[in-house]
Design a protein around this motif. Structure first.
Motif, short mmCIF file in Angstrom:
data_model
loop_
_atom_site.label_atom_id
_atom_site.label_comp_id
_atom_site.label_asym_id
_atom_site.label_seq_id
_atom_site.Cartn_x
_atom_site.Cartn_y
_atom_site.Cartn_z
N PRO A 138 -21.18 -5.79 -30.79
CA PRO A 138 -19.85 -5.18 -30.91
C PRO A 138 -18.74 -6.14 -30.50
O PRO A 138 -18.95 -7.06 -29.72
CB PRO A 138 -19.92 -3.98 -29.95
N ALA A 139 -17.57 -5.90 -31.04
CA ALA A 139 -16.38 -6.67 -30.68
C ALA A 139 -15.18 -5.73 -30.76
O ALA A 139 -15.23 -4.71 -31.46
CB ALA A 139 -16.17 -7.85 -31.62
N LYS A 140 -14.15 -6.05 -30.04
CA LYS A 140 -12.93 -5.25 -30.12
C LYS A 140 -12.33 -5.42 -31.49
O LYS A 140 -12.02 -6.53 -31.92
CB LYS A 140 -11.93 -5.67 -29.04
N THR A 141 -12.18 -4.34 -32.20
CA THR A 141 -11.75 -4.38 -33.60
C THR A 141 -10.25 -4.61 -33.71
O THR A 141 -9.47 -3.85 -33.15
CB THR A 141 -12.11 -3.07 -34.30
N PRO A 142 -9.82 -5.64 -34.42
CA PRO A 142 -8.38 -5.86 -34.60
C PRO A 142 -7.80 -4.92 -35.65
O PRO A 142 -8.52 -4.33 -36.45
CB PRO A 142 -8.31 -7.31 -35.09
N ASP A 186 4.76 0.01 -26.41
CA ASP A 186 5.09 -0.73 -25.19
C ASP A 186 3.92 -1.64 -24.83
O ASP A 186 2.86 -1.17 -24.41
CB ASP A 186 5.38 0.26 -24.06
N LEU A 187 4.11 -2.95 -24.99
CA LEU A 187 3.05 -3.92 -24.70
C LEU A 187 3.18 -4.50 -23.29
O LEU A 187 2.30 -5.24 -22.85
CB LEU A 187 3.06 -5.05 -25.74
N ARG A 188 4.28 -4.22 -22.63
CA ARG A 188 4.54 -4.69 -21.27
C ARG A 188 4.32 -6.19 -21.16
O ARG A 188 4.69 -6.94 -22.06
CB ARG A 188 3.72 -3.87 -20.27
N ASP A 189 3.70 -6.67 -20.10
CA ASP A 189 3.56 -8.13 -19.90
C ASP A 189 2.13 -8.58 -20.14
O ASP A 189 1.57 -9.38 -19.41
CB ASP A 189 4.02 -8.53 -18.50
N THR A 190 1.52 -8.06 -21.22
CA THR A 190 0.10 -8.32 -21.48
C THR A 190 -0.16 -9.61 -22.25
O THR A 190 -1.30 -9.89 -22.60
CB THR A 190 -0.50 -7.15 -22.27
N SER A 191 0.88 -10.39 -22.57
CA SER A 191 0.73 -11.59 -23.40
C SER A 191 -0.02 -11.29 -24.68
O SER A 191 -1.06 -11.88 -24.99
CB SER A 191 0.03 -12.71 -22.62
N PRO A 192 0.49 -10.34 -25.49
CA PRO A 192 -0.25 -9.91 -26.69
C PRO A 192 -0.24 -10.98 -27.78
O PRO A 192 0.72 -11.73 -27.94
CB PRO A 192 0.54 -8.68 -27.13
N LEU A 193 -1.33 -11.03 -28.53
CA LEU A 193 -1.45 -11.97 -29.65
C LEU A 193 -1.81 -11.17 -30.90
O LEU A 193 -2.96 -10.74 -31.07
CB LEU A 193 -2.52 -13.02 -29.38
N GLY A 194 -0.83 -10.93 -31.75
CA GLY A 194 -1.08 -10.17 -32.96
C GLY A 194 0.23 -9.81 -33.65
O GLY A 194 1.31 -10.12 -33.15
N TYR A 195 0.11 -9.17 -34.78
CA TYR A 195 1.29 -8.70 -35.52
C TYR A 195 1.51 -7.22 -35.24
O TYR A 195 0.56 -6.45 -35.05
CB TYR A 195 1.11 -8.91 -37.03
N VAL A 196 2.79 -6.83 -35.22
CA VAL A 196 3.19 -5.43 -35.12
C VAL A 196 4.07 -5.15 -36.34
O VAL A 196 5.01 -5.89 -36.61
CB VAL A 196 3.97 -5.15 -33.83
N ASP A 244 -4.78 -14.64 -42.09
CA ASP A 244 -4.64 -15.14 -40.72
C ASP A 244 -5.34 -14.20 -39.77
O ASP A 244 -5.40 -12.98 -40.00
CB ASP A 244 -3.16 -15.24 -40.32
N HIS A 245 -5.85 -14.77 -38.68
CA HIS A 245 -6.53 -13.96 -37.67
C HIS A 245 -5.97 -14.29 -36.30
O HIS A 245 -5.87 -15.46 -35.91
CB HIS A 245 -8.04 -14.25 -37.69
N LEU A 246 -5.57 -13.26 -35.59
CA LEU A 246 -5.21 -13.34 -34.18
C LEU A 246 -6.09 -12.34 -33.43
O LEU A 246 -6.66 -11.43 -34.06
CB LEU A 246 -3.73 -13.01 -33.98
N PRO A 247 -6.23 -12.46 -32.12
CA PRO A 247 -7.16 -11.57 -31.42
C PRO A 247 -6.95 -10.08 -31.71
O PRO A 247 -7.91 -9.31 -31.72
CB PRO A 247 -6.89 -11.89 -29.94
N SER A 248 -5.70 -9.67 -31.95
CA SER A 248 -5.44 -8.25 -32.13
C SER A 248 -5.05 -7.87 -33.56
O SER A 248 -4.70 -6.72 -33.81
CB SER A 248 -4.34 -7.78 -31.17
#
Length: 577
Positions: free
Chosen positions: A217-221, A161-171, A240-244
């Motif tokens: 450190p960075a948030k690891t995708p 559930d990603l809700r309304d977080t405007s996610p950028l990435g592949y699932v 390809d790279h997206l933030p997540s």
């Protein structure tokens, strides 16, 4: 690869529509996404509030929602940037054919990716509102029985559930191998050879440690490694790279029999994409145009430095790899065009990578001539820190020029990018000022040999085919396009693998280029050799002079840094959150 964008299946609904209805917030459009493996389809349901009839969506160009999406039950009208409810329908059903990945477009993220083992990874950006919209869209990814849903650092058989977080990435949906290394989640296509899985699982943590020690450190995708055979069968990489998420695609055939050079390219491919975790961070924006020299060329230089560090190489050992990219860059630029104007195209090809890495090397040396590796990563760390928490335009490559840089050096670098036919001379002048030792190349590496061969082939086709040039680059030569009918000697559908009796695979391309240039200068024919016994060799009358080809250089060392100095080796901290 010449294929059409995948069509759409008109089939009965899959499991998503029997999944329990979930309730988003009252002002949010609830979106369920799932994969129907039985029918190789992606199913999506939109449940808007009663007052919402039209759901605006972010542009998907160069892909088309009208081509990719259909509403099998007629509940919705599909527009390229919206989905509209038909009268009498509260739930809008959409289906996409997921039997194959849509034809890849340069500078664009595929709406979904199909792995060799049947896993399907879906780009969440398909279901986001426009940036100026106030409408909330709440995404949920629902796995079918026996599937996992993988993305955003999670792997579970429960809905994501990603809700309304405007996610950028592949699932991803499926049953790939899933591994964790600290905070890093890897999902690996089961169709990938075990040797490659082991190599990537070993390389990724070490590369991440290298970047963390230099950049923090960075948030690891989540990282997805997948196989994708194609009709041409030519082995290649696509990342390809997206933030997540990071997607690492191994395209074509022959991945079960790699040589050492292939292993090195694989590690470099991973290193390039991982660096985007830092140089494509949200604080830096999403730059295009000239800034691609820093974004993509910067990731190429990071790749060279990171992989050299893993092997404890000296600067004298890794510098020639940047020199090779400089040589390739000269082929990527039209002589009458500036680098800046070439980058204005939507699909600039390899130019940002090959022309950007030498430019970034110049900035690294300007920042720290004694330790360009430390100087380079410090530039990115400082740029990110300066922009953190601020609302600023996308960065420009000039933002990375170190304060206090000599004005003459700055002018040379800007001139190299902005002025037509200036890159070679201005970059050479900059490197001379920065203490980079260069000398003319006496022999070409494999990539530049292929570029020279391609330039010779292009010229002969232009002369023989009434100005037309169309061929496929193959590992063993150049396949003349079957659709080309204007040639006189060159025969469509055949592969040219030799000129003047010298096979491209073994020829000294500098010497061969000179021989072809001499024959063309005198209007003499050039013998063309075909792969196989049929057809027999032909002779192309070369009635036009061969254009002047770039003069390749070798980067041999740095003034002030002994060639025997050891590569920088510092302790490797744990990957940060």
């Amino acid at each position: 690869m010449k294929t059409a964008v995948a069509g759409v299946l008109w089939l009965v609904f899959g499991v998503v529509f029997s999944a329990p209805v979930w309730a988003a917030s009252a002002d949010c459009v609830a979106i369920d996404v799932s994969v129907d493996d039985a029918h190789h389809a992606i199913d999506v349901s939109f449940r808007p509030p009663a007052s919402v009839k039209r759901i605006a969506l972010q542009p998907l160009a160069p892909y088309s929602r009208k081509a990719l999406w259909q509403s099998p039950d007629g509940s919705a009208q599909i527009e390229d940037e919206a989905i509209v409810a038909n009268p009498g329908h509260r739930v809008l059903h959409v289906r996409m054919d997921a039997s194959r990945t849509p034809e890849r477009q340069d500078r664009a993220y595929a709406p979904f990716l199909r792995f060799a083992d049947g896993t399907v990874a879906i780009d969440t950006q398909q279901f986001l509102p426009p940036k100026d919209s106030t409408q909330k869209l709440c995404q949920r990814y629902v796995p079918a029985h026996g599937q996992q849903v993988i993305g955003f650092s999670e792997a579970s058989t429960q809905p994501l559930d990603l809700r309304d977080t405007s996610p950028l990435g592949y699932v991803a949906f499926g049953t790939p191998y899933v591994e964790r290394h600290g905070d890093l989640l890897l999902a690996i296509d089961k169709g990938t050879p075990s040797t490659i899985r082991e190599r990537v699982a070993s390389d990724v943590p070490r590369l991440m440690d290298f970047y963390v020690q230099h950049l923090g450190p960075a948030k690891t995708p989540t990282l997805f490694l997948f196989m994708q055979p194609d009709e041409q069968g030519v082995r290649s990489f696509h990342g390809d790279h997206l933030p997540s998420s990071i997607t690492l695609g191994l395209m074509g055939q022959g991945w079960d029999s790699l040589e050492e050079a292939d292993w090195q390219r694989l590690t470099g491919f991973v290193a390039h994409e991982l660096f985007h975790t830092w140089n494509s961070a949200p604080a830096l924006g999403s730059p295009e145009g000239e800034a691609l020299l820093a974004k993509e060329g910067g990731a190429e230089l990071a790749r060279v430095m990171a992989t050299a560090s893993l092997s404890n190489q000296t600067s004298a050992q890794w510098l020639p790899r940047v020199g090779s990219m400089y040589n390739v860059c000269l082929f990527d630029i039209h002589r009458a065009q500036s680098v800046a104007s070439a980058l204005e195209k939507r699909a600039p090809g390899g130019l940002p990578y090959n022309c950007g890495a030498p430019l970034m090397l110049a900035l690294a040396l300007a920042a720290n001539p004694q330790d360009p590796v430390a100087g380079y990563f410090d530039l990115w760390a400082k740029l990110t820190e300066q922009r953190r928490g601020k609302s600023l335009p996308d960065f420009a490559w000039t933002d990375l020029i170190p304060p206090g840089t000599d004005a003459a050096l700055r002018d040379e670098l800007v001139h190299a990018i902005q002025a037509p036919d200036a890159y070679a001379d201005s970059m050479q002048a900059a490197f001379h000022q920065l203490g980079v030792r260069v000398e003319p190349a006496s022999k070409l590496d494999a990539e530049n040999s292929q570029r020279y061969a391609g330039a010779l082939m292009s010229h002969l086709m232009r002369v023989d085919c009434d100005g037309n040039v169309s061929f496929w680059t193959q590992p063993d030569g150049f396949l003349i396009d079957k659709s080309l009918s204007t040639c006189h000697v060159l025969q469509a559908g055949n592969t040219v693998d030799a000129l003047l009796g010298q096979p491209f695979a073994t020829a000294d391309m500098l010497a061969l280029s000179k021989q072809v240039a001499d024959r063309c200068a005198h209007g003499s024919p050039v013998k063309v050799g075909y792969k196989g016994a049929v057809p027999p060799d032909g002779n192309v009358p070369c009635t036009q002079p061969l254009p002047v080809l770039p003069k390749p250089l070798v980067f041999t060392g740095l003034d002030g840094i002994p060639s025997t100095a050891e590569a920088s080796s510092r302790s490797s901290p744990t990957i940060g959150p």
